[in-house]
Write a protein that holds these residues in place. Structure first.
Motif, PDB file in Angstrom:
ATOM      1  N   LEU A  19       0.910  -1.157   0.233  1.00 51.05           N
ATOM      2  CA  LEU A  19       0.005   0.064  -0.212  1.00 51.05           C
ATOM      3  C   LEU A  19       0.952   1.190  -0.188  1.00 51.05           C
ATOM      4  CD1 LEU A  19      -2.869  -0.815   2.315  1.00 51.05           C
ATOM      5  CD2 LEU A  19      -2.774  -1.019  -0.078  1.00 51.05           C
ATOM      6  N   ASP A  20       1.728   1.541   0.998  1.00 45.64           N
ATOM      7  CA  ASP A  20       2.348   2.712   1.177  1.00 45.64           C
ATOM      8  C   ASP A  20       3.547   2.726   0.211  1.00 45.64           C
ATOM      9  OD1 ASP A  20       0.815   3.722   3.484  1.00 45.64           O
ATOM     10  OD2 ASP A  20       1.562   1.848   4.598  1.00 45.64           O
ATOM     11  N   LEU A  24      -0.874   3.248  -2.912  1.00 44.38           N
ATOM     12  CA  LEU A  24      -1.186   4.507  -2.265  1.00 44.38           C
ATOM     13  C   LEU A  24      -0.392   5.975  -2.579  1.00 44.38           C
ATOM     14  CD1 LEU A  24      -2.496   3.364   1.126  1.00 44.38           C
ATOM     15  CD2 LEU A  24      -3.940   3.821  -0.924  1.00 44.38           C
ATOM     16  N   ASP A  28      -2.893   9.006   0.897  1.00 43.18           N
ATOM     17  CA  ASP A  28      -3.713   7.730   1.148  1.00 43.18           C
ATOM     18  C   ASP A  28      -4.703   7.340   0.018  1.00 43.18           C
ATOM     19  OD1 ASP A  28      -2.514   6.346   3.101  1.00 43.18           O
ATOM     20  OD2 ASP A  28      -4.209   6.559   4.446  1.00 43.18           O
ATOM     21  N   THR A  29      -4.632   7.943  -1.058  1.00 41.74           N
ATOM     22  CA  THR A  29      -5.715   7.595  -2.244  1.00 41.74           C
ATOM     23  C   THR A  29      -5.292   6.537  -3.352  1.00 41.74           C
ATOM     24  OG1 THR A  29      -5.386   9.665  -3.323  1.00 41.74           O
ATOM     25  CG2 THR A  29      -7.107   9.680  -1.484  1.00 41.74           C
ATOM     26  N   VAL A  30      -5.964   6.061  -4.087  1.00 43.80           N
ATOM     27  CA  VAL A  30      -5.383   5.345  -5.247  1.00 43.80           C
ATOM     28  C   VAL A  30      -5.783   5.883  -6.430  1.00 43.80           C
ATOM     29  CG1 VAL A  30      -5.776   3.071  -6.357  1.00 43.80           C
ATOM     30  CG2 VAL A  30      -5.848   3.186  -4.100  1.00 43.80           C
ATOM     31  N   VAL A  62      -8.953   1.435   2.945  1.00 48.26           N
ATOM     32  CA  VAL A  62      -8.455   1.571   1.681  1.00 48.26           C
ATOM     33  C   VAL A  62      -9.010   0.469   0.516  1.00 48.26           C
ATOM     34  CG1 VAL A  62      -6.186   1.236   0.186  1.00 48.26           C
ATOM     35  CG2 VAL A  62      -6.087   2.531   2.514  1.00 48.26           C
TER      36      VAL A  62
END
Length: 181
Positions: A19-20, A24, A28-30, A62
């Motif tokens: 993720l991080d 992302l 913190d968005t995709v 998420v």
């Protein structure tokens, strides 16, 4: 007339994403581009799995936003979560006595630490001890003045801060002092 070429075959059967810093963006968005790439990979037959150091509690929002319904390996591998069923399949908790021993050993050399502990489970509230500086995020944090209360229930993570050592210095000290634990 030129021959019709078949669509290229996607060379991978599995796409695993962190993720991080991977899936992302810093907020913190995709991104739409990433969403499209994941959709194209799965449409071509690849399975997608999320693998992250975040606990399930820090990951669920998420996955929900992404519409993800697969398996996520969370908490440095300690938790396996089925997003479609919103169910924790496995969760290994920390040995709380060993965590306390490690903290005592570290504090014997560095002085007092500021502590927080993440409870195990889908919601994984974080108990925040005195002095601990809370990071913004979607997870509920509960102030606690009772240090022993941090260990009262099964936990998935312990967070350490030091009043004068930065994160890298504290991590190096912790590894040197209690790395064998």
């Amino acid at each position: 007339m030129s021959p019709v070429r078949p669509a290229p075959v996607f060379p991978y059967k599995l796409v695993a994403t962190d993720l991080d810093g991977t899936l992302l963006r810093p907020d913190d968005t995709v991104s739409e581009r990433t969403r499209e790439a994941l959709a194209a990979a799965t449409a071509a037959g690849a399975a997608h799995i999320v693998v992250t150091g975040r606990s399930v509690a820090w990951t669920r929002h998420v996955l929900d936003d992404l519409g993800y319904e697969g398996i996520a390996v969370c908490g440095q591998g300690a938790q396996v979560y089925h997003a479609g069923e919103q169910r924790l399949l496995t969760s290994l908790t920390m040995d709380r006595r060993l965590a306390v021993l490690a903290i005592e050993k570290i504090e014997a050399e560095t002085g007092p630490l500021h502590l927080a502990a993440a409870r195990d489970g889908l919601h994984g509230e974080v108990l925040i001890g005195p002095g601990y500086q809370v990071q913004d995020g979607p997870l509920a944090s509960i102030p606690s003045t009772d240090r022993d209360g941090l260990w009262a229930e099964p936990i998935s993570k312990v967070y350490l801060q030091h009043p004068t050592l930065d994160d890298d210095e504290l991590a190096a000290a912790a590894l040197r002092i209690a790395g064998d634990l």
